[in-house]
Design a protein around this motif. Structure first.
Motif, PDB file in Angstrom:
ATOM      1  N   VAL A  33       0.830  -1.206   0.000  1.00  0.00           N
ATOM      2  CA  VAL A  33       0.000   0.000   0.000  1.00  0.00           C
ATOM      3  C   VAL A  33       0.863   1.255   0.000  1.00  0.00           C
ATOM      4  O   VAL A  33       0.574   2.212  -0.715  1.00  0.00           O
ATOM      5  N   ASP A  34       1.955   1.250   0.767  1.00  0.00           N
ATOM      6  CA  ASP A  34       2.812   2.446   0.836  1.00  0.00           C
ATOM      7  C   ASP A  34       3.819   2.527  -0.317  1.00  0.00           C
ATOM      8  O   ASP A  34       4.576   3.488  -0.422  1.00  0.00           O
ATOM      9  N   GLY A  35       3.842   1.505  -1.183  1.00  0.00           N
ATOM     10  CA  GLY A  35       4.697   1.532  -2.363  1.00  0.00           C
ATOM     11  C   GLY A  35       6.169   1.241  -2.122  1.00  0.00           C
ATOM     12  O   GLY A  35       6.976   1.377  -3.033  1.00  0.00           O
ATOM     13  N   THR A  36       6.528   0.792  -0.924  1.00  0.00           N
ATOM     14  CA  THR A  36       7.946   0.552  -0.616  1.00  0.00           C
ATOM     15  C   THR A  36       8.395  -0.876  -0.889  1.00  0.00           C
ATOM     16  O   THR A  36       9.593  -1.153  -0.911  1.00  0.00           O
ATOM     17  N   GLN A  37       7.451  -1.802  -1.059  1.00  0.00           N
ATOM     18  CA  GLN A  37       7.787  -3.205  -1.280  1.00  0.00           C
ATOM     19  C   GLN A  37       7.029  -3.746  -2.480  1.00  0.00           C
ATOM     20  O   GLN A  37       5.967  -3.243  -2.840  1.00  0.00           O
ATOM     21  N   ALA A  38       7.602  -4.790  -3.080  1.00  0.00           N
ATOM     22  CA  ALA A  38       6.966  -5.443  -4.224  1.00  0.00           C
ATOM     23  C   ALA A  38       7.081  -6.950  -4.066  1.00  0.00           C
ATOM     24  O   ALA A  38       8.025  -7.460  -3.450  1.00  0.00           O
ATOM     25  N   LEU A  39       6.125  -7.660  -4.642  1.00  0.00           N
ATOM     26  CA  LEU A  39       6.082  -9.121  -4.597  1.00  0.00           C
ATOM     27  C   LEU A  39       6.577  -9.677  -5.925  1.00  0.00           C
ATOM     28  O   LEU A  39       6.083  -9.301  -6.988  1.00  0.00           O
ATOM     29  N   VAL A  40       7.563 -10.558  -5.843  1.00  0.00           N
ATOM     30  CA  VAL A  40       8.101 -11.231  -7.025  1.00  0.00           C
ATOM     31  C   VAL A  40       7.782 -12.720  -6.878  1.00  0.00           C
ATOM     32  O   VAL A  40       7.915 -13.285  -5.790  1.00  0.00           O
ATOM     33  N   SER A  68      -3.111  -5.094   6.173  1.00  0.00           N
ATOM     34  CA  SER A  68      -3.293  -3.695   5.780  1.00  0.00           C
ATOM     35  C   SER A  68      -2.057  -3.122   5.082  1.00  0.00           C
ATOM     36  O   SER A  68      -2.157  -2.102   4.408  1.00  0.00           O
ATOM     37  N   GLU A  69      -0.911  -3.772   5.220  1.00  0.00           N
ATOM     38  CA  GLU A  69       0.285  -3.316   4.501  1.00  0.00           C
ATOM     39  C   GLU A  69       0.172  -3.571   3.004  1.00  0.00           C
ATOM     40  O   GLU A  69       0.803  -2.892   2.204  1.00  0.00           O
ATOM     41  N   TRP A  70      -0.629  -4.571   2.627  1.00  0.00           N
ATOM     42  CA  TRP A  70      -0.735  -4.983   1.226  1.00  0.00           C
ATOM     43  C   TRP A  70      -2.115  -4.764   0.618  1.00  0.00           C
ATOM     44  O   TRP A  70      -2.264  -4.771  -0.595  1.00  0.00           O
ATOM     45  N   THR A  71      -3.130  -4.625   1.430  1.00  0.00           N
ATOM     46  CA  THR A  71      -4.478  -4.432   0.943  1.00  0.00           C
ATOM     47  C   THR A  71      -5.070  -3.220   1.626  1.00  0.00           C
ATOM     48  O   THR A  71      -5.222  -3.216   2.858  1.00  0.00           O
ATOM     49  N   ASP A  72      -5.402  -2.195   0.851  1.00  0.00           N
ATOM     50  CA  ASP A  72      -5.977  -0.981   1.398  1.00  0.00           C
ATOM     51  C   ASP A  72      -7.402  -1.266   1.872  1.00  0.00           C
ATOM     52  O   ASP A  72      -8.262  -1.636   1.050  1.00  0.00           O
ATOM     53  N   PRO A  73      -7.667  -1.108   3.169  1.00  0.00           N
ATOM     54  CA  PRO A  73      -9.007  -1.418   3.681  1.00  0.00           C
ATOM     55  C   PRO A  73     -10.090  -0.475   3.156  1.00  0.00           C
ATOM     56  O   PRO A  73     -11.269  -0.758   3.260  1.00  0.00           O
ATOM     57  N   ASN A  74      -9.686   0.625   2.544  1.00  0.00           N
ATOM     58  CA  ASN A  74     -10.644   1.601   2.017  1.00  0.00           C
ATOM     59  C   ASN A  74     -11.038   1.324   0.579  1.00  0.00           C
ATOM     60  O   ASN A  74     -11.816   2.067  -0.008  1.00  0.00           O
ATOM     61  N   ASN A  75     -10.481   0.276  -0.013  1.00  0.00           N
ATOM     62  CA  ASN A  75     -10.823  -0.074  -1.399  1.00  0.00           C
ATOM     63  C   ASN A  75     -11.675  -1.311  -1.460  1.00  0.00           C
ATOM     64  O   ASN A  75     -11.594  -2.222  -0.805  1.00  0.00           O
TER      65      ASN A  75
END
Length: 75
Positions: A33-40, A68-75
């Motif tokens: 969500v914060d754009g600092t990490q990516a999943l490969v 909540s780090e990976w899925t925005d609860p507001n979406n």
């Protein structure tokens, strides 16, 4: 063949050999969500650029992606 997942810092995206992973470009990577990490994700042998990185299985990754780090609860 079983898929393996690795979380990387987004600053490391330029090091990815997209011929060695299941995604085909930086745009197809799932990001935190914060754009600092990516999943490969990859199948088979670990690509050399991911050597030494912690690896996750499918269920561990699903659990992580539901946070909540990976899925925005507001979406």
């Amino acid at each position: 063949m079983e898929r393996t997942y690795v979380i990387i810092n987004t600053l490391e995206i330029e090091e990815i050999d997209f011929n060695a992973v299941l995604q085909d470009s930086p745009e197809t990577l799932r990001r935190s969500v914060d754009g600092t990490q990516a999943l490969v994700k990859f199948e088979g042998e670990t690509p050399s650029f991911l050597d030494g990185e912690p690896q996750l299985g499918h269920q561990e990754t699903l659990t992580l992606m539901a946070t909540s780090e990976w899925t925005d609860p507001n979406n």
